[in-house]
Design a protein around this motif. Structure first.
Motif, PDB file in Angstrom:
ATOM      1  N   TRP A 182      12.801  -1.164  -3.896  1.00 15.97           N
ATOM      2  CA  TRP A 182      11.651  -1.966  -4.314  1.00 15.97           C
ATOM      3  C   TRP A 182      11.889  -3.453  -4.096  1.00 15.97           C
ATOM      4  CZ3 TRP A 182       6.800  -0.596  -5.028  1.00 15.97           C
ATOM      5  CH2 TRP A 182       6.517   0.752  -5.195  1.00 15.97           C
ATOM      6  N   CYS A 210       8.749   5.326 -10.557  1.00 15.69           N
ATOM      7  CA  CYS A 210       9.906   5.849  -9.829  1.00 15.69           C
ATOM      8  C   CYS A 210      11.134   5.906 -10.732  1.00 15.69           C
ATOM      9  CB  CYS A 210      10.207   4.987  -8.606  1.00 15.69           C
ATOM     10  SG  CYS A 210       8.985   5.103  -7.297  1.00 15.69           S
ATOM     11  N   PRO A 228       9.319   2.636  -0.336  1.00 16.28           N
ATOM     12  CA  PRO A 228       9.037   2.859  -1.757  1.00 16.28           C
ATOM     13  C   PRO A 228       7.967   3.932  -1.979  1.00 16.28           C
ATOM     14  CG  PRO A 228       8.165   0.735  -1.071  1.00 16.28           C
ATOM     15  CD  PRO A 228       8.999   1.264   0.066  1.00 16.28           C
ATOM     16  N   GLU A 234       7.040   0.903  -9.449  1.00 16.69           N
ATOM     17  CA  GLU A 234       8.496   0.963  -9.582  1.00 16.69           C
ATOM     18  C   GLU A 234       8.884   1.649 -10.893  1.00 16.69           C
ATOM     19  OE1 GLU A 234      12.461  -1.882  -9.560  1.00 16.69           O
ATOM     20  OE2 GLU A 234      10.510  -2.772  -9.199  1.00 16.69           O
TER      21      GLU A 234
END
Length: 69
Positions: free
Chosen positions: A37, A22, A50, A19
């Protein structure tokens, strides 16, 4: 029956790190990334959502580096 990779398990184990990767891509909207997420972590979303964000973020970062050189 064939073998399938346990993507959901692998991604769940590294969720925080993935995460974060990202979120480093400033082209992606933080609230949208966090929502995807969260949905994955709670089991409401397939791992491919995701994963698509991760691929987009990593692809974009590599292209930016090459274009800047």
């Amino acid at each position: 029956m064939g073998f399938t990779f346990p993507m959901a398990e692998w991604m769940g184990q590294r969720r925080v790190e993935l995460e974060r990767l990202c979120l480093e891509d400033k082209r992606l909207q933080r609230p949208a990334v966090e929502a995807v997420w969260r949905a994955f972590a709670s089991g409401r979303s397939h791992w491919s959502r995701p994963w698509a964000l991760l691929v987009l973020a990593r692809f974009g970062s590599g292209r930016r580096e090459r274009l800047a050189a």
